[in-house]
Design an enzyme around this catalytic site. Structure first.
Site, PDB file in Angstrom:
ATOM      1  NE  ARG A   1       2.162  -4.554  11.292  1.00 14.25           N
ATOM      2  CZ  ARG A   1       3.117  -4.480  10.362  1.00 14.25           C
ATOM      3  NH1 ARG A   1       4.256  -5.130  10.515  1.00 14.25           N
ATOM      4  NH2 ARG A   1       2.934  -3.741   9.299  1.00 14.25           N
TER       5      ARG A   1
ATOM      6  NE  ARG B   1       7.316  -3.380   5.735  1.00 16.06           N
ATOM      7  CZ  ARG B   1       6.029  -3.044   5.892  1.00 16.06           C
ATOM      8  NH1 ARG B   1       5.327  -2.625   4.858  1.00 16.06           N
ATOM      9  NH2 ARG B   1       5.453  -3.160   7.062  1.00 16.06           N
TER      10      ARG B   1
ATOM     11  CE  LYS C   1      -2.120  -0.805   3.931  1.00 15.24           C
ATOM     12  NZ  LYS C   1      -1.455  -2.057   4.344  1.00 15.24           N
TER      13      LYS C   1
ATOM     14  NE  ARG D   1      -3.909  -0.801  10.110  1.00 19.19           N
ATOM     15  CZ  ARG D   1      -2.864  -0.237   9.535  1.00 19.19           C
ATOM     16  NH1 ARG D   1      -2.916   0.996   9.110  1.00 19.19           N
ATOM     17  NH2 ARG D   1      -1.753  -0.929   9.356  1.00 19.19           N
TER      18      ARG D   1
ATOM     19  NE  ARG E   1       6.521  -0.629   9.843  1.00 19.27           N
ATOM     20  CZ  ARG E   1       5.339  -0.464   9.268  1.00 19.27           C
ATOM     21  NH1 ARG E   1       5.263   0.089   8.075  1.00 19.27           N
ATOM     22  NH2 ARG E   1       4.237  -0.857   9.851  1.00 19.27           N
TER      23      ARG E   1
END
Ligand code: AMP
Length: 234
Positions: free
Chosen positions: A174, A133, A21, A96, A163
């Protein structure tokens, strides 16, 4: 503020964590000269600066859970009240929850209708992607370790870091939170003429092209008067 500009692209990019996204939202916004608004980035900036918002959000974010609706809705309401969204915007990471989606519909009253694109990616591909990532500690650009083995940001040369919520246990939480709270938004939006799903299990360039084509298709339908706002898609 009432925005009446008919050509504005008010885009919501939906999708699970790791769907792309952010990457797609930044590209699309840059290409169209409109702001990209990432609620995750807003919160991470607040955590970095040590503001009251950051202090309130930090523990929740690090646990992979959702910051409360009331706070998030207030942040987005204020952001969408600024003049720079008159020509359109890209929202990444909001809404969300269904409560956030309902509030966004209310915020959008009197403005060009939302275009909602869901980037769909299977769970096993997401877990693998999030493990690879990295984000730039300086400019926030996301990348994959496969693409940047030299461990520097391709955009600004900054150091790439994991992250804090991309660790395996937080990623699992998540994805669970996404399935519970956010996936129902696909049902919430899917009957609207301005909703499209794109296959996100492809290269970033292919996903970007599919997203742009989906937005163009919605705009073309709208221009042809075949899909007035609020009418269900057959
Ligand atoms: P993101 O960068 O979009 O993955 O967001 C990172 C984290 O920020 C999420 O895991 C949540 O803890 C928080 N967050 C971002 N956007 C929202 C939102 N719309 N509602 C609740 N929490 C959010």
């Amino acid at each position: 503020m009432t925005v009446t500009m008919g050509s504005a692209i008010n885009l919501v990019v939906l999708g699970p964590p790791g769907a792309g996204k952010g990457t797609q939202g930044v590209e699309f916004a840059r290409g169209h000269g409109i702001p990209q608004i990432s609620t995750g980035d807003i919160l991470r900036d607040a955590v970095r600066s040590g503001s009251e918002l950051g202090r309130r959000a930090r523990a929740t974010m690090e646990a992979g859970r959702l910051v409360d609706d009331e706070l998030m809705i207030a942040i987005v309401r204020e952001r969408l009240d600024r003049e720079d969204v008159a020509g359109g915007f890209v929202l990444d990471g909001f809404p969300r929850t269904v409560a956030q989606a309902v509030a966004l519909d209310e915020i959008m009253t009197g403005r060009p209708p939302l275009i909602v694109i869901d980037i769909a990616v299977p769970d096993d591909a997401l877990v693998a992607r999030l493990a690879r990532r990295r984000v730039c500690g300086a400019c926030g650009q996301a990348t994959s370790v496969d693409l940047s083995p030299e461990s520097r940001c391709g955009r600004c040369g900054g150091e790439l870091v994991l992250r804090s919520d991309d660790t395996e246990s937080v990623v699992r939480e998540r994805l669970r939170v996404y399935a519970d709270a956010t996936r129902p938004l696909v049902d919430y939006y899917s009957q609207r003429p301005s909703f499209r799903a794109v296959d996100g299990d492809r290269s970033p360039a292919e996903v970007g092209a599919a997203l742009a084509a989906a937005v163009d298709a919605v705009l073309a339908e709208r221009a042809a008067g075949r899909a007035p706002a609020g009418e269900s898609r057959a």
